[in-house]
Motif scaffolding. Structure first.
Motif, PDB file in Angstrom:
ATOM      1  N   ALA A 163       0.809  -1.216   0.000  1.00 35.11           N
ATOM      2  CA  ALA A 163       0.000   0.000   0.000  1.00 35.11           C
ATOM      3  C   ALA A 163       0.845   1.271   0.000  1.00 35.11           C
ATOM      4  N   GLU A 164       2.106   1.204   0.446  1.00 38.05           N
ATOM      5  CA  GLU A 164       2.968   2.379   0.512  1.00 38.05           C
ATOM      6  C   GLU A 164       3.923   2.509  -0.665  1.00 38.05           C
ATOM      7  N   VAL A 165       3.971   1.512  -1.532  1.00 41.72           N
ATOM      8  CA  VAL A 165       4.932   1.510  -2.634  1.00 41.72           C
ATOM      9  C   VAL A 165       4.684   2.677  -3.582  1.00 41.72           C
ATOM     10  N   LYS A 166       3.437   2.952  -3.916  1.00 42.37           N
ATOM     11  CA  LYS A 166       3.132   4.042  -4.857  1.00 42.37           C
ATOM     12  C   LYS A 166       3.547   5.387  -4.290  1.00 42.37           C
ATOM     13  N   ASP A 167       3.202   5.658  -3.053  1.00 39.15           N
ATOM     14  CA  ASP A 167       3.540   6.951  -2.458  1.00 39.15           C
ATOM     15  C   ASP A 167       5.042   7.120  -2.246  1.00 39.15           C
ATOM     16  N   THR A 168       5.724   6.035  -1.922  1.00 37.23           N
ATOM     17  CA  THR A 168       7.151   6.114  -1.608  1.00 37.23           C
ATOM     18  C   THR A 168       8.030   6.085  -2.848  1.00 37.23           C
ATOM     19  N   TYR A 169       7.705   5.206  -3.807  1.00 42.13           N
ATOM     20  CA  TYR A 169       8.560   5.006  -4.977  1.00 42.13           C
ATOM     21  C   TYR A 169       7.914   5.418  -6.292  1.00 42.13           C
ATOM     22  N   GLY A 170       6.630   5.754  -6.274  1.00 41.20           N
ATOM     23  CA  GLY A 170       5.953   6.148  -7.497  1.00 41.20           C
ATOM     24  C   GLY A 170       5.662   4.990  -8.442  1.00 41.20           C
TER      25      GLY A 170
END
Length: 59
Positions: free
Chosen positions: A10-17
């Motif tokens: 769930a955090e991959v998009k916000d953290t790494y785009g």
């Protein structure tokens, strides 16, 4: 991100785009391995960063 070994999907998009579908394409291609902790899907930060770096070098 060197302080964490794993990151929730769930955090991959916000953290790494990286979109969720792109992450799952990499998983299905065998480029990333998921870990499950209860209902949470985790990715190893070092594997994710290595995949990103290999993509940068290929372009």
């Amino acid at each position: 991100m060197a302080d964490r070994q794993y990151i929730p999907m769930a955090e991959v998009k916000d953290t790494y785009g990286i979109s969720r579908s792109s992450a799952y394409r990499a998983i299905n291609a065998g480029k990333l391995v998921i870990r499950k902790f209860g209902r949470t899907t985790l990715l190893k930060v070092s594997e994710l960063e290595a995949l990103i770096e290999s993509g940068k070098q290929a372009t």
